[in-house]
Design an enzyme around this catalytic site. Structure first.
Site, mmCIF file in Angstrom:
data_model
loop_
_atom_site.group_PDB
_atom_site.id
_atom_site.type_symbol
_atom_site.label_atom_id
_atom_site.label_comp_id
_atom_site.label_asym_id
_atom_site.label_seq_id
_atom_site.Cartn_x
_atom_site.Cartn_y
_atom_site.Cartn_z
ATOM 1 N N SER A 69 -36.067 -17.466 9.087
ATOM 2 C CA SER A 69 -36.184 -17.086 7.811
ATOM 3 C C SER A 69 -37.244 -18.601 7.052
ATOM 4 O O SER A 69 -37.431 -19.961 8.179
ATOM 5 C CB SER A 69 -35.216 -17.523 6.795
ATOM 6 O OG SER A 69 -35.514 -18.002 5.651
ATOM 7 N N ASP A 70 -38.193 -18.754 5.909
ATOM 8 C CA ASP A 70 -38.712 -19.610 5.498
ATOM 9 C C ASP A 70 -38.750 -19.665 4.605
ATOM 10 O O ASP A 70 -39.136 -18.607 3.575
ATOM 11 C CB ASP A 70 -40.193 -19.280 5.828
ATOM 12 C CG ASP A 70 -40.795 -20.125 5.875
ATOM 13 O OD1 ASP A 70 -40.738 -21.432 6.483
ATOM 14 O OD2 ASP A 70 -41.867 -20.059 5.095
ATOM 15 N N THR A 71 -38.581 -20.709 3.266
ATOM 16 C CA THR A 71 -38.653 -20.012 2.059
ATOM 17 C C THR A 71 -39.853 -21.563 1.533
ATOM 18 O O THR A 71 -40.440 -21.980 1.901
ATOM 19 C CB THR A 71 -37.756 -21.083 1.690
ATOM 20 O OG1 THR A 71 -36.303 -20.480 1.877
ATOM 21 C CG2 THR A 71 -37.473 -22.000 0.245
#
Length: 198
Positions: A69-71
Site C-alpha cells: 500500500s502507498d499513501t
C-alpha cells in the site's frame, strides 16, 4: 496462522489489518519512491503499491499473497511526500492550513499469478493554523515519517475540520476495499476472529 504477507514496516497498516482480523506476517521491502516524470498522483500510488506487493510476495518465502500500500497527500495536483526536515514540514503544513486536499491511497495484493490494485481518494479539509502551531506539531515528532507531514490518527487530528471518504485510507489502508480485494485471494477478514469469551 498468518495467511498474508504485509509488505510494509508501517505500524499503522499492521494495526489496521489486526482491526479487521487478518493474520499476517510483516515483510518490509525497499523500493524507490521517487515519482516519475509526468506521473500522475494516482499512477504513482498504484505503481508503488503494486511494486511493494510484488516484492513482498517474492521475499515472503511462502505461497501467501502479499499486500502493498502507498499513501500520498495531494494539493493542487502536487504530491506532498514525507518531510525532509523541520522547515520542509512547516512549509507543507502551512500550505495545507485552511484548505482542502486529497489523500490518495493505493492498495495492491499479488500472489505471482494474480495481481489486483485499487486506489481510494479521500477529501480532507484543514482548519486555519499558524507557523507557531506547525512548529509545535513538528516538535512532537509525529510528522517525521508521514506523507503530507501529518497523521490523522494522532495529534494531527486537531487540524482536520472535515473528511469526505475513507478515514482508514488516510491512516494508510482503506479497509472496505482491502477486504473486498482479499476475498479474491480467498482471505477472510473478521470472520476468522474467535468469539469473545466475555
Amino acid at each position: 496462522m498468518a495467511q498474508l504477507v504485509l509488505a510494509s514496516a508501517s505500524p499503522r497498516r499492521r494495526e489496521l489489518l489486526d482491526q479487521i482480523g487478518v493474520p499476517h506476517r510483516v515483510q518490509p521491502v525497499d523500493i524507490d519512491e521517487t515519482p516519475r516524470l509526468n506521473e500522475s498522483p494516482r499512477a504513482y500510488v498504484e505503481r508503488l503499491a503494486l511494486e511493494k506487493a510484488q516484492r513482498g510476495f517474492e521475499a515472503g518465502g511462502a505461497d501467501w499473497p502479499a499486500l502493498g500500500s502507498d499513501t500520498a497527500v495531494i494539493l493542487d495536483g502536487e504530491i506532498l511526500g514525507k518531510p525532509a526536515d523541520e522547515e520542509d514540514a512547516v512549509r507543507t503544513l502551512l500550505r495545507l492550513s485552511g484548505r482542502r486536499h486529497q489523500v490518495m491511497t493505493g492498495v495492491a495484493v499479488a500472489n505471482g499469478d494474480h495481481c489486483r490494485v485499487e486506489t481510494v481518494i479521500t477529501e480532507v479539509s484543514f482548519i486555519d493554523f499558524d507557523e507557531h502551531c506547525a512548529r509545535q506539531y513538528w516538535a512532537s515528532g509525529e510528522p517525521v515519517d508521514k506523507a503530507g507531514s501529518y497523521g490523522i490518527q494522532g495529534l494531527g487530528a486537531v487540524f482536520v475540520e472535515s473528511i469526505s471518504g475513507s478515514y482508514s485510507a488516510v491512516v494508510g489502508l482503506p479497509l472496505a476495499q482491502t477486504a473486498t480485494i482479499l476475498k479474491e485471494f480467498n482471505i477472510k477478514v473478521w470472520q476468522t476472529v474467535p468469539a469473545s469469551s466475555a
